[in-house]
Design a protein around this motif. Structure first.
Motif, PDB file in Angstrom:
ATOM      1  N   ASP A  82       0.831  -1.206   0.000  1.00  0.00           N
ATOM      2  CA  ASP A  82       0.000   0.000   0.000  1.00  0.00           C
ATOM      3  C   ASP A  82       0.868   1.260   0.000  1.00  0.00           C
ATOM      4  N   LEU A  83       2.199   1.088  -0.059  1.00  0.00           N
ATOM      5  CA  LEU A  83       3.118   2.208  -0.223  1.00  0.00           C
ATOM      6  C   LEU A  83       4.322   1.750  -1.041  1.00  0.00           C
ATOM      7  N   ILE A  84       4.591   2.458  -2.130  1.00  0.00           N
ATOM      8  CA  ILE A  84       5.806   2.248  -2.925  1.00  0.00           C
ATOM      9  C   ILE A  84       6.473   3.604  -3.091  1.00  0.00           C
ATOM     10  N   VAL A  85       7.755   3.670  -2.769  1.00  0.00           N
ATOM     11  CA  VAL A  85       8.506   4.925  -2.819  1.00  0.00           C
ATOM     12  C   VAL A  85       9.611   4.789  -3.866  1.00  0.00           C
ATOM     13  N   LEU A  86       9.527   5.599  -4.910  1.00  0.00           N
ATOM     14  CA  LEU A  86      10.534   5.638  -5.966  1.00  0.00           C
ATOM     15  C   LEU A  86      11.258   6.977  -5.847  1.00  0.00           C
ATOM     16  N   SER A  87      12.331   6.973  -5.072  1.00  0.00           N
ATOM     17  CA  SER A  87      13.049   8.202  -4.755  1.00  0.00           C
ATOM     18  C   SER A  87      14.413   8.200  -5.437  1.00  0.00           C
ATOM     19  N   GLU A  88      14.642   9.184  -6.286  1.00  0.00           N
ATOM     20  CA  GLU A  88      15.931   9.342  -6.976  1.00  0.00           C
ATOM     21  C   GLU A  88      16.321   8.060  -7.716  1.00  0.00           C
ATOM     22  N   LEU A  89      15.365   7.506  -8.455  1.00  0.00           N
ATOM     23  CA  LEU A  89      15.580   6.231  -9.141  1.00  0.00           C
ATOM     24  C   LEU A  89      15.218   6.266 -10.618  1.00  0.00           C
ATOM     25  N   LEU A  90      14.062   6.837 -10.941  1.00  0.00           N
ATOM     26  CA  LEU A  90      13.515   6.676 -12.288  1.00  0.00           C
ATOM     27  C   LEU A  90      14.297   7.413 -13.359  1.00  0.00           C
ATOM     28  N   TYR A  91      15.042   8.453 -12.990  1.00  0.00           N
ATOM     29  CA  TYR A  91      15.777   9.188 -14.029  1.00  0.00           C
ATOM     30  C   TYR A  91      16.978   8.416 -14.569  1.00  0.00           C
ATOM     31  N   TYR A  92      17.307   7.284 -13.974  1.00  0.00           N
ATOM     32  CA  TYR A  92      18.396   6.454 -14.485  1.00  0.00           C
ATOM     33  C   TYR A  92      17.941   5.551 -15.643  1.00  0.00           C
ATOM     34  N   PHE A  93      16.633   5.440 -15.879  1.00  0.00           N
ATOM     35  CA  PHE A  93      16.108   4.442 -16.798  1.00  0.00           C
ATOM     36  C   PHE A  93      15.789   5.023 -18.176  1.00  0.00           C
ATOM     37  N   ASP A  94      16.075   4.241 -19.216  1.00  0.00           N
ATOM     38  CA  ASP A  94      15.616   4.612 -20.548  1.00  0.00           C
ATOM     39  C   ASP A  94      14.116   4.353 -20.635  1.00  0.00           C
ATOM     40  N   ASP A  95      13.515   4.648 -21.781  1.00  0.00           N
ATOM     41  CA  ASP A  95      12.061   4.568 -21.903  1.00  0.00           C
ATOM     42  C   ASP A  95      11.542   3.162 -21.585  1.00  0.00           C
ATOM     43  N   LEU A 112       0.891  -2.270  -6.507  1.00  0.00           N
ATOM     44  CA  LEU A 112       0.263  -1.324  -5.585  1.00  0.00           C
ATOM     45  C   LEU A 112      -1.211  -1.659  -5.414  1.00  0.00           C
ATOM     46  N   GLU A 113      -1.644  -1.767  -4.190  1.00  0.00           N
ATOM     47  CA  GLU A 113      -3.033  -2.091  -3.905  1.00  0.00           C
ATOM     48  C   GLU A 113      -3.944  -0.917  -4.264  1.00  0.00           C
ATOM     49  N   PRO A 114      -5.215  -1.181  -4.621  1.00  0.00           N
ATOM     50  CA  PRO A 114      -6.155  -0.084  -4.829  1.00  0.00           C
ATOM     51  C   PRO A 114      -6.199   0.823  -3.597  1.00  0.00           C
ATOM     52  N   GLY A 115      -6.107   2.121  -3.829  1.00  0.00           N
ATOM     53  CA  GLY A 115      -6.058   3.080  -2.738  1.00  0.00           C
ATOM     54  C   GLY A 115      -4.671   3.288  -2.177  1.00  0.00           C
ATOM     55  N   GLY A 116      -3.682   2.503  -2.654  1.00  0.00           N
ATOM     56  CA  GLY A 116      -2.321   2.627  -2.167  1.00  0.00           C
ATOM     57  C   GLY A 116      -1.620   3.872  -2.686  1.00  0.00           C
ATOM     58  N   THR A 117      -0.505   4.195  -2.060  1.00  0.00           N
ATOM     59  CA  THR A 117       0.229   5.428  -2.343  1.00  0.00           C
ATOM     60  C   THR A 117       1.511   5.125  -3.110  1.00  0.00           C
ATOM     61  N   LEU A 118       1.721   5.846  -4.207  1.00  0.00           N
ATOM     62  CA  LEU A 118       2.984   5.814  -4.940  1.00  0.00           C
ATOM     63  C   LEU A 118       3.652   7.170  -4.789  1.00  0.00           C
ATOM     64  N   VAL A 119       4.892   7.163  -4.317  1.00  0.00           N
ATOM     65  CA  VAL A 119       5.674   8.383  -4.153  1.00  0.00           C
ATOM     66  C   VAL A 119       6.781   8.399  -5.197  1.00  0.00           C
TER      67      VAL A 119
END
Length: 205
Positions: free
Chosen positions: A107-120, A134-141
């Motif tokens: 219900d919580l996934i945190v993507l901090s300083e990660l996604l800019y390393y990836f190609d498309d 991620l569960e319905p109603g869950g939080t993505l950061v």
């Protein structure tokens, strides 16, 4: 092309904490804003890939009954595990995302300083994994550095544009700081409706 794995090996080969996550006020402030933006007081299960040396991990642990943190660099995993050794609700794993991803749902996934390393391709795969897990109603950061860096494929605002386009998510809040972009998104309910906001959950609106 995504940032080559050798870049991280080199960074951690020269310093145990190459970005000084434990010392810089910039990082402390960003973490404080991130934690204050979470819409729930408590989460059942959290996942933080790209946890580095576990500075944010330790703070997220206060809000999670169970937290899995992961990184692709063995020395970072060792340092994160040492930093959180006294926290029984934290498990630190050696994982390379998006290829390796826990089978759990969160219900919580945190993507901090990660996604800019990836190609498309890897960005899409990582976001697909996050939405599926991620569960319905869950939080993505998502929170990322805004300024161009030679080793980064994209900037924080470019990451935010890609994330905001995901139909299964709805944007709860966004911070457009000079230095970073923070998004708090929620997984839509099974019927496609938006989850209730914190004020709605407490009957204020």
């Amino acid at each position: 092309m995504s940032t080559p794995p050798g870049y991280f090996d080199t960074m951690y080969g020269t310093s145990a904490d190459p970005w000084d996550l434990a010392g810089r006020w910039y990082e402390q402030r960003k973490y404080a804003v991130t934690l204050a933006s979470l819409p729930r007081r408590r989460y059942r299960a959290g996942f933080e890939p790209g946890c580095s040396v576990g500075v944010l991990t330790r703070q997220l642990a206060d809000r999670c009954d169970r937290l899995i943190a992961a990184d692709r660099v063995p020395s970072a995993v060792d340092n994160a595990a040492a930093r959180t050794r006294d926290l029984p609700n934290v498990e630190v794993r050696l994982l390379t995302v998006p290829e390796q991803w826990p089978e759990d749902t969160f219900d919580l996934i945190v993507l901090s300083e990660l996604l800019y390393y990836f190609d498309d391709e890897q960005l899409r795969a990582t976001l697909d994994r996050a939405v599926t897990g991620l569960e319905p109603g869950g939080t993505l950061v998502t929170v990322h550095w805004n300024h161009p860096v030679p080793e980064h494929v994209r900037t924080g605002p470019e990451v935010a544009t890609a994330v905001a386009a995901i139909p299964e998510l709805c944007l709860l809040s966004e911070v457009r700081d000079t230095d970073f972009t923070l998004q708090i998104l929620m997984r839509r309910n099974d019927d496609g409706s938006a989850p209730r906001s914190p004020a709605q959950q407490e009957g204020l609106v």
